[in-house]
Design a protein around this motif. Sequence first.
Motif, PDB file in Angstrom:
ATOM      1  N   LYS A 119      38.439  42.857  34.026  1.00  0.00           N
ATOM      2  CA  LYS A 119      37.681  41.854  33.287  1.00  0.00           C
ATOM      3  C   LYS A 119      36.743  41.098  34.223  1.00  0.00           C
ATOM      4  O   LYS A 119      37.035  40.916  35.390  1.00  0.00           O
ATOM      5  N   PHE A 120      35.621  40.669  33.658  1.00  0.00           N
ATOM      6  CA  PHE A 120      34.665  39.869  34.418  1.00  0.00           C
ATOM      7  C   PHE A 120      34.741  38.437  33.920  1.00  0.00           C
ATOM      8  O   PHE A 120      34.559  38.165  32.736  1.00  0.00           O
ATOM      9  N   TYR A 121      35.027  37.528  34.820  1.00  0.00           N
ATOM     10  CA  TYR A 121      35.097  36.107  34.493  1.00  0.00           C
ATOM     11  C   TYR A 121      33.915  35.395  35.136  1.00  0.00           C
ATOM     12  O   TYR A 121      33.738  35.468  36.350  1.00  0.00           O
ATOM     13  N   GLY A 122      33.128  34.733  34.308  1.00  0.00           N
ATOM     14  CA  GLY A 122      32.042  33.897  34.801  1.00  0.00           C
ATOM     15  C   GLY A 122      32.585  32.488  34.959  1.00  0.00           C
ATOM     16  O   GLY A 122      32.937  31.846  33.975  1.00  0.00           O
ATOM     17  N   MET A 123      32.712  32.016  36.191  1.00  0.00           N
ATOM     18  CA  MET A 123      33.275  30.701  36.420  1.00  0.00           C
ATOM     19  C   MET A 123      32.286  29.874  37.233  1.00  0.00           C
ATOM     20  O   MET A 123      31.224  30.350  37.596  1.00  0.00           O
ATOM     21  N   SER A 124      32.655  28.656  37.497  1.00  0.00           N
ATOM     22  CA  SER A 124      31.860  27.740  38.288  1.00  0.00           C
ATOM     23  C   SER A 124      30.456  27.620  37.690  1.00  0.00           C
ATOM     24  O   SER A 124      30.324  27.224  36.535  1.00  0.00           O
ATOM     25  N   VAL A 131      39.346  26.976  37.963  1.00  0.00           N
ATOM     26  CA  VAL A 131      38.939  28.035  38.882  1.00  0.00           C
ATOM     27  C   VAL A 131      37.548  27.739  39.429  1.00  0.00           C
ATOM     28  O   VAL A 131      36.717  27.152  38.763  1.00  0.00           O
ATOM     29  N   GLU A 132      37.328  28.143  40.628  1.00  0.00           N
ATOM     30  CA  GLU A 132      36.043  28.027  41.304  1.00  0.00           C
ATOM     31  C   GLU A 132      35.772  29.354  41.985  1.00  0.00           C
ATOM     32  O   GLU A 132      36.655  30.193  42.121  1.00  0.00           O
ATOM     33  N   LEU A 180      37.108  34.543  45.060  1.00  0.00           N
ATOM     34  CA  LEU A 180      36.960  35.336  46.281  1.00  0.00           C
ATOM     35  C   LEU A 180      38.311  35.571  46.935  1.00  0.00           C
ATOM     36  O   LEU A 180      38.626  36.685  47.356  1.00  0.00           O
ATOM     37  N   ALA A 181      39.124  34.532  47.009  1.00  0.00           N
ATOM     38  CA  ALA A 181      40.443  34.666  47.625  1.00  0.00           C
ATOM     39  C   ALA A 181      41.298  35.676  46.862  1.00  0.00           C
ATOM     40  O   ALA A 181      41.973  36.520  47.470  1.00  0.00           O
ATOM     41  N   SER A 229      40.229  38.130  44.978  1.00  0.00           N
ATOM     42  CA  SER A 229      39.633  39.451  45.171  1.00  0.00           C
ATOM     43  C   SER A 229      40.042  40.033  46.528  1.00  0.00           C
ATOM     44  O   SER A 229      40.404  41.208  46.626  1.00  0.00           O
ATOM     45  N   GLU A 230      39.981  39.207  47.568  1.00  0.00           N
ATOM     46  CA  GLU A 230      40.382  39.665  48.906  1.00  0.00           C
ATOM     47  C   GLU A 230      41.865  40.027  48.939  1.00  0.00           C
ATOM     48  O   GLU A 230      42.254  41.016  49.539  1.00  0.00           O
ATOM     49  N   TYR A 231      42.681  39.228  48.289  1.00  0.00           N
ATOM     50  CA  TYR A 231      44.118  39.494  48.225  1.00  0.00           C
ATOM     51  C   TYR A 231      44.376  40.838  47.540  1.00  0.00           C
ATOM     52  O   TYR A 231      45.159  41.654  48.026  1.00  0.00           O
ATOM     53  N   ALA A 232      43.690  41.071  46.420  1.00  0.00           N
ATOM     54  CA  ALA A 232      43.857  42.339  45.703  1.00  0.00           C
ATOM     55  C   ALA A 232      43.404  43.514  46.552  1.00  0.00           C
ATOM     56  O   ALA A 232      44.054  44.560  46.577  1.00  0.00           O
TER      57      ALA A 232
END
Length: 109
Positions: free
Chosen positions: A13-18, A90-91, A96-97, A99-102
């Motif tokens: 899924k794509f989440y548009g946040m911030s 969420v921000e 990013l964190a 995504s990096e973890y995944a």
Amino acid sequence: MVGSVELPPIQGKFYGMSLYFFTLDFLRELSDHGAGAVTLNMQHEYTKAELLPDRCFEAVYIVTLLRDGFGFHPSARDITFTHLVEGNEVEWSLGLALSEYAADRKVAT
């Protein structure tokens, strides 16, 4: 690609946040009040007065990035614009964190 920067393919899924959410919410509220609502005194929960002049530019930037960068069709409905996920704010830095973890977990397996 945006300019010479290749964006990663979207997986899941794509989440548009911030900025995505704040700008879209501003435009939603603006449209609810009608076109005559654009004044320097307009109040929006996520838009300080000094940010107001930039909201239209941000909207164009977001549409361009989603269409030309990520390849979404202009009438796509598979983007979730949100400020909260499971009740938590969420921000982009959290995204990013995560995504990096995944990515690290994929490499480790």
